[in-house]
Motif scaffolding. Structure first.
Motif, PDB file in Angstrom:
ATOM      1  N   ARG A  51      62.366  51.458 102.355  1.00 13.84           N
ATOM      2  CA  ARG A  51      63.278  51.087 103.292  1.00 13.84           C
ATOM      3  C   ARG A  51      64.606  51.407 102.980  1.00 13.84           C
ATOM      4  NH1 ARG A  51      60.244  46.341 103.986  1.00 13.84           N
ATOM      5  NH2 ARG A  51      61.627  44.864 102.808  1.00 13.84           N
ATOM      6  N   LEU A  52      65.172  51.076 101.796  1.00 13.11           N
ATOM      7  CA  LEU A  52      66.433  51.509 101.241  1.00 13.11           C
ATOM      8  C   LEU A  52      66.468  53.027 101.411  1.00 13.11           C
ATOM      9  CD1 LEU A  52      69.126  50.352 100.530  1.00 13.11           C
ATOM     10  CD2 LEU A  52      68.323  50.663  98.254  1.00 13.11           C
ATOM     11  N   ALA A  53      65.456  53.775 100.948  1.00 14.58           N
ATOM     12  CA  ALA A  53      65.592  55.139 100.963  1.00 14.58           C
ATOM     13  C   ALA A  53      65.400  55.908 101.994  1.00 14.58           C
ATOM     14  CB  ALA A  53      64.782  55.683  99.605  1.00 14.58           C
ATOM     15  N   GLY A  54      64.870  55.205 103.099  1.00 16.15           N
ATOM     16  CA  GLY A  54      64.257  55.848 104.481  1.00 16.15           C
ATOM     17  C   GLY A  54      62.865  56.545 104.187  1.00 16.15           C
ATOM     18  N   ILE A  55      62.231  56.190 103.191  1.00 12.82           N
ATOM     19  CA  ILE A  55      60.963  56.791 102.948  1.00 12.82           C
ATOM     20  C   ILE A  55      59.942  56.228 103.506  1.00 12.82           C
ATOM     21  CG2 ILE A  55      59.379  57.375 101.128  1.00 12.82           C
ATOM     22  CD1 ILE A  55      61.793  57.629  99.294  1.00 12.82           C
ATOM     23  N   ASN A  56      58.703  56.975 104.213  1.00 11.34           N
ATOM     24  CA  ASN A  56      57.476  56.542 104.788  1.00 11.34           C
ATOM     25  C   ASN A  56      56.456  56.919 103.702  1.00 11.34           C
ATOM     26  OD1 ASN A  56      55.255  55.761 106.027  1.00 11.34           O
ATOM     27  ND2 ASN A  56      55.618  56.626 107.681  1.00 11.34           N
TER      28      ASN A  56
END
Length: 567
Positions: A51-56
């Motif tokens: 979530r912090l890194a914006g990764i799925n």
């Protein structure tokens, strides 16, 4: 040679084989992204990072995207470490007020740890603060190891998947390996080392008075935590200059054995993981069998030569094996075995000085690196390097039986063979090319301590270690100069990423192919014939490429020694 020495080698080999399956099972769970018992505790940490890194993590990547993200990540890490080392003087946890490293030294060290080489031109306890050791280097020990395993997972998916354009998600692979494999093992490993007498403190040093009344300042620091990932991640960079020969890093025979086992643990487990990924664990056992045959041959020769010792000294009345440069608490067998383990894997940690080995005893660690670091090899790097040789071997086998080569259900065509040859050719081009340059330029010739064949071995070992991402030093070479720092930085970067990118391209090509079932005409890739072919291809490629240079170095050194001449 003694029965106890051979017993140590055989017991170590048996333990490695016993660890391969349980380690492989855990690795396979991470490869598939399945839940493990640790997910109950660390799952929120993993999801919070995404979530912090914006990764799925479910968004899969093509091989090009996978490679691009990996390369950008490594570049950022290298720049971060370079900045830490240059700014060391103004950063915290520097009670001895050590200055920052020079530009060429900081560049070499940043590249070294980014590429999992961990080549050290400096003395760790003299040049680096606790902050630099912990935040500049130890972080790399985790992330470079995780990157290697992630690349191996991507290549496994290339073999295992059918008619797809993706090979996984780099960020998910790297995060899972770090959280669920490297960190938990290292926490337990660190506690074991502390219990065994390895220091773990933020104190800089302590003053002590010896029995002779001499006052001595003893460097301390967070050694145990760095030692754990140094070995498990096949990093090899020592907190102290003497590395695993220092009693603060490797105090007992038990820690010595555990360190050797940890060097091989993940690499051997990845062979089983590969077999499971392609639906046939016998494929993994065949690869591990080839690795172990090469390893045992190297360990046997090195132990034999070190146990025989130096005939020149024998003629002077000094009997026994070669104990020069070895710790008495380990002896000849454990020192010889450690040297082969650390160079069969791309670890580079040492518990004895390779420069002090006999000529042929020192040649085996050198040749291990020159084979491509595939005899178990580094975490991830060993198995994907070995699979490149497997593609070459199955291509040659296909030519012999007159049909399109196949491996684990995938047709191996011109594109994959060209990429494999390109990756394999990187090693000799860098090693021989950079050694040749160093052997003719004044800046290069100023480095070796010794003249003649031994001095040449010091140079070619350095570039073999750098390009092979091993990091061990033959010693004797003054490498902390702008010339060697710069040239070795280039060698380390090329040796790491000019092999990874072709491996990922192969993964992408294979993943898009259909599955080809085995037929009666298929070449078997699980039996003794296949193991023998793999070993033969590796030795032939390595022998034809490096035998002339070995003849100029350690072989000439050995012939001179047997004739009574020492350089």
């Amino acid at each position: 040679m003694t029965p106890q020495g051979w017993t140590l080698i055989l017991v170590f080999t048996a333990l490695v084989l016993a660890l391969a399956r349980p380690m492989g099972i855990w690795l396979f769970a991470l490869y598939e992204g399945r839940s493990t018992p640790l997910h109950r505790v660390l799952g929120p940490v993993e999801r919070g990072f995404y979530r912090l890194a914006g990764i799925n993590p479910e968004d899969e990547q093509s091989w090009r995207a996978y490679a691009l993200h990996m390369l950008l990540f490594q570049l950022v890490l290298a720049l971060f470490t370079y900045a830490v080392l240059r700014l060391q003087a103004v950063l915290p946890l520097n009670p001895r007020e050590l200055p920052g490293l020079g530009s060429d030294g900081a560049l070499n060290t940043a590249v070294s740890f980014t590429t999992n080489t961990n080549w050290q031109w400096y003395s760790g306890e003299v040049a680096l603060s606790n902050f630099s050791q912990m935040f500049g280097l130890t972080i790399h020990n985790f992330l470079s190891a995780a990157t290697g395993i992630a690349i191996a997972f991507a290549l496994f998916r290339g073999f295992a998947r059918r008619e797809v354009g993706t090979i996984g998600n780099f960020w998910a692979d790297c995060t899972r390996v770090t959280l669920y494999l490297l960190l938990p093992i290292c926490i337990v490993y660190t506690l074991f080392l502390v219990a065994s007498g390895v220091p773990q403190t933020l104190a800089s040093s302590v003053d002590a008075t010896t029995l002779e009344g001499v006052k001595q300042t003893i460097i301390m620091g967070p050694i145990a935590s760095q030692e754990a990932i140094k070995m498990l991640g096949t990093n090899g960079g020592g907190f102290l200059n003497a590395n695993s020969a220092h009693p603060f890093e490797n105090p007992t025979a038990l820690t010595n054995l555990v360190q050797m086992l940890s060097i091989f643990a993940i690499g051997s487990g990845l062979t089983w993981c590969f077999g499971k990924a392609v639906g046939n664990t016998r494929q993994g056992w065949a690869i591990l069998a080839a690795m172990m045959v090469l390893f045992l041959a190297g360990a046997g020769v090195t132990y034999w030569q070190e146990a025989v010792g130096n005939p020149v000294l024998h003629n002077l009345g000094v009997a026994g094996g070669n104990m020069e440069g070895k710790e008495v608490r380990f002896g000849i067998a454990a020192s010889a075995l450690f040297s082969v383990v650390t160079t069969a894997a791309s670890c580079g940690a040492v518990n004895a000085m390779h420069d002090s080995f006999t000529a042929l005893g020192g040649m085996i660690p050198l040749f291990n690196i020159q084979l491509g670091e595939v005899v178990v090899g580094g975490v991830g790097a060993g198995i994907y390097g070995f699979l490149l040789f497997a593609l070459l071997a199955v291509f040659i086998a296909g030519l012999m039986v007159g049909r399109t080569p196949e491996y684990v259900g995938k047709k191996i065509e011109a594109k994959e063979v060209k990429l494999a040859v390109l990756a394999i050719a990187v090693l000799p081009l860098c090693i021989l090319g950079f050694t040749a340059v160093s052997a003719v330029l004044p800046a290069g010739l100023a480095g070796p301590l010794n003249k003649g064949p031994h001095g040449f071995t010091e140079m070619i070992y350095a570039f073999s270690s750098g390009t092979g991402n091993n990091g061990s030093a033959f010693a004797g070479l003054t490498a902390g100069t702008p010339f060697y720092n710069g040239l070795l930085s280039v060698a380390m970067w090329i040796g790491r990423f000019f092999m990874i990118v072709p491996a990922l391209a192969i993964a992408g090509s294979l993943a898009a192919k259909k599955y080809t079932p085995e037929t009666a005409g298929s070449f078997p890739t699980t039996g003794p014939l296949w193991v023998g072919l793999l070993i033969g291809i590796i030795l032939i490629v390595g022998g034809l490429t490096f035998l002339p240079s070995l003849a100029l170095g350690p072989i000439a050194d050995h012939l001179a020694m047997t004739s009574g001449q020492l350089f």
